[in-house]
Scaffold this active site. Structure first.
Site, PDB file in Angstrom:
ATOM      1  N   HIS A 218      45.681  69.940  30.070  1.00 23.49           N
ATOM      2  CA  HIS A 218      45.012  70.620  31.189  1.00 23.49           C
ATOM      3  C   HIS A 218      43.762  69.871  31.629  1.00 23.49           C
ATOM      4  CE1 HIS A 218      41.687  72.910  29.084  1.00 23.49           C
ATOM      5  NE2 HIS A 218      42.506  72.971  28.070  1.00 23.49           N
TER       6      HIS A 218
ATOM      7  N   ASP B 104      46.133  69.394  23.396  1.00 20.44           N
ATOM      8  CA  ASP B 104      44.911  70.164  23.621  1.00 20.44           C
ATOM      9  C   ASP B 104      44.069  70.143  22.349  1.00 20.44           C
ATOM     10  OD1 ASP B 104      43.016  71.763  24.864  1.00 20.44           O
ATOM     11  OD2 ASP B 104      44.420  73.339  25.427  1.00 20.44           O
TER      12      ASP B 104
ATOM     13  N   GLU C  29      44.194  76.321  33.030  1.00 22.75           N
ATOM     14  CA  GLU C  29      44.545  76.689  31.653  1.00 22.75           C
ATOM     15  C   GLU C  29      43.530  77.674  31.089  1.00 22.75           C
ATOM     16  OE1 GLU C  29      44.589  76.387  27.182  1.00 22.75           O
ATOM     17  OE2 GLU C  29      42.947  76.071  28.585  1.00 22.75           O
ATOM     18  N   GLU C  30      42.272  77.395  31.365  1.00 19.94           N
ATOM     19  CA  GLU C  30      41.186  78.170  30.745  1.00 19.94           C
ATOM     20  C   GLU C  30      41.122  79.605  31.245  1.00 19.94           C
ATOM     21  OE1 GLU C  30      39.576  77.242  28.249  1.00 19.94           O
ATOM     22  OE2 GLU C  30      39.537  75.055  28.206  1.00 19.94           O
TER      23      GLU C  30
ATOM     24  N   HIS D  45      33.959  74.678  23.736  1.00 19.00           N
ATOM     25  CA  HIS D  45      33.391  75.555  24.769  1.00 19.00           C
ATOM     26  C   HIS D  45      31.867  75.565  24.760  1.00 19.00           C
ATOM     27  CE1 HIS D  45      37.254  77.896  25.984  1.00 19.00           C
ATOM     28  NE2 HIS D  45      37.452  76.596  25.876  1.00 19.00           N
TER      29      HIS D  45
ATOM     30  N   ASP E 220      37.508  69.417  25.888  1.00 19.43           N
ATOM     31  CA  ASP E 220      38.580  70.398  26.103  1.00 19.43           C
ATOM     32  C   ASP E 220      38.829  70.477  27.594  1.00 19.43           C
ATOM     33  OD1 ASP E 220      40.227  72.609  26.282  1.00 19.43           O
ATOM     34  OD2 ASP E 220      38.751  74.053  25.576  1.00 19.43           O
TER      35      ASP E 220
END
Ligand code: CO
Ligand code: ZN
Length: 331
Positions: free
Chosen positions: A62, A217, A194-195, A303, A164
């Protein structure tokens, strides 16, 4: 490869605003594949025909990143915001954010008595404006911003925002560069959104009609001080996912990935992630079902603006992708 990682992590692309990163990746992959197109949701889909009667293999990474979106602007020019994907208020104080147009801001907080009271609604973005009118010259309601997180080379490990999943994108680009002949018809997809719910993978997997799907990922690790127990560690190789909260990987495909790793002496570790999900779950449930699995990159501080990966693990992931595509895939 570090330069590739730097370029990809620094590109802009919160979920739904992936155009800048898509352009960067498009330029990188065009010479490596036969055809590239963008679908209605914004997924970047590249095709590379196989040399034999192999399978249709979809590889997904992603390209979107987490971020924030402006919900209101007050009279003094402070912005209120909501999250794009899983952002943690604790990781935000003092963080800088950057908008697509180049405007930047710092995240500040109202005073709170206890940490548990620190919710997103207590936070604001200061773009250096002293009035609403001045702020509106730079940003508007609905504008998205990404974290400011420069790429830094720590030697064996590297750190940046958006590792990410730009590290997954980098591995996919590098695998396309290194792959010589493959019997398989390859569909490399750089997915969107994706998130916010594995959305791009869903439409692209429907269109691609793959026989097999593999997502690339990040996954978390259990090797920092007093971290939650998890077997995956930095530097111990490509993580072959068994399960996360969104899917149970196809058992035959998982076994096959392990066999390929063993046959080529590629360091690997098995991953059980108790929370979180990946594009593979959308691929697995496309049409009448697709055998799907995940090659994960062990990562710390996911994140946050400072996500870290180990270059030896990155190397192992590239090799595992290349070797898997070079041989037959019998599940
Ligand atoms: Co994520
Ligand atoms: Zn991810």
């Amino acid at each position: 490869m570090k330069e590739l990682i730097r370029e990809l992590t620094q590109a802009f692309g919160p979920s739904g605003s992936e155009a800048p990163v898509r352009e960067t990746i498009d330029t990188l992959i065009r010479p490596l594949v036969k055809e590239v197109r963008t679908d209605a949701l914004g997924n970047l889909i590249a095709f590379r025909p196989g040399t034999g009667s192999g399978k249709r293999v979809m590889l997904a990474a992603h390209m979107d990143e987490i971020g924030v979106i402006v919900t209101a602007i007050d009279d003094k020019g402070f912005l209120r915001f909501s999250n794009i994907g899983g952002v943690n208020a604790l990781a935000l104080i003092g963080t800088r954010v950057v908008f697509a147009g180049g405007a930047a801001g710092v995240i500040g907080s109202e005073p709170v008595d206890e940490l548990k009271d620190l919710k997103l609604e207590k936070l604001f973005i200061d773009v250096g404006a002293s009035s609403r009118a001045a702020a509106e010259k730079q940003v508007g309601i609905g504008d998205m911003a990404a974290f400011h997180g420069p790429f830094q080379d720590l030697g064996d490990r590297v750190v940046a925002k958006a590792m990410d999943d730009r590290i997954g994108c980098a591995i996919l680009v590098q695998a396309l560069r290194e792959l010589q002949d493959s019997p398989h018809h390859l569909i490399a997809v750089f997915t969107v959104q994706e998130e916010v719910g594995l959305r791009g993978a869903r439409t692209s997997a429907y269109g691609a009609e793959p026989d097999v799907g593999i997502a690339l990922d990040v996954t978390r690790v259990g090797d920092t001080p007093k971290s939650r127990t998890m077997e995956v560690s930095m530097g111990k190789g490509a993580a072959i996912k068994v399960k996360d909260a969104s899917l149970i990987c196809h058992v035959g495909l998982r076994r096959h990935l392990v066999e390929v790793a063993k046959a080529h002496q590629i360091p690997y570790q098995l991953e059980v992630l108790e929370r979180g999900g990946t594009d593979a779950s959308s691929i697995q449930m496309a049409r009448s079902g697709v055998p799907a699995g995940v090659i994960s990159i062990p990562s710390r501080y996911i994140h946050t603006p400072s996500e870290m990966v180990d270059m030896a693990d990155v190397r192992s992931c590239v090799q595992l992708v290349v070797k898997t595509l070079e041989g037959p895939i019998d599940l």
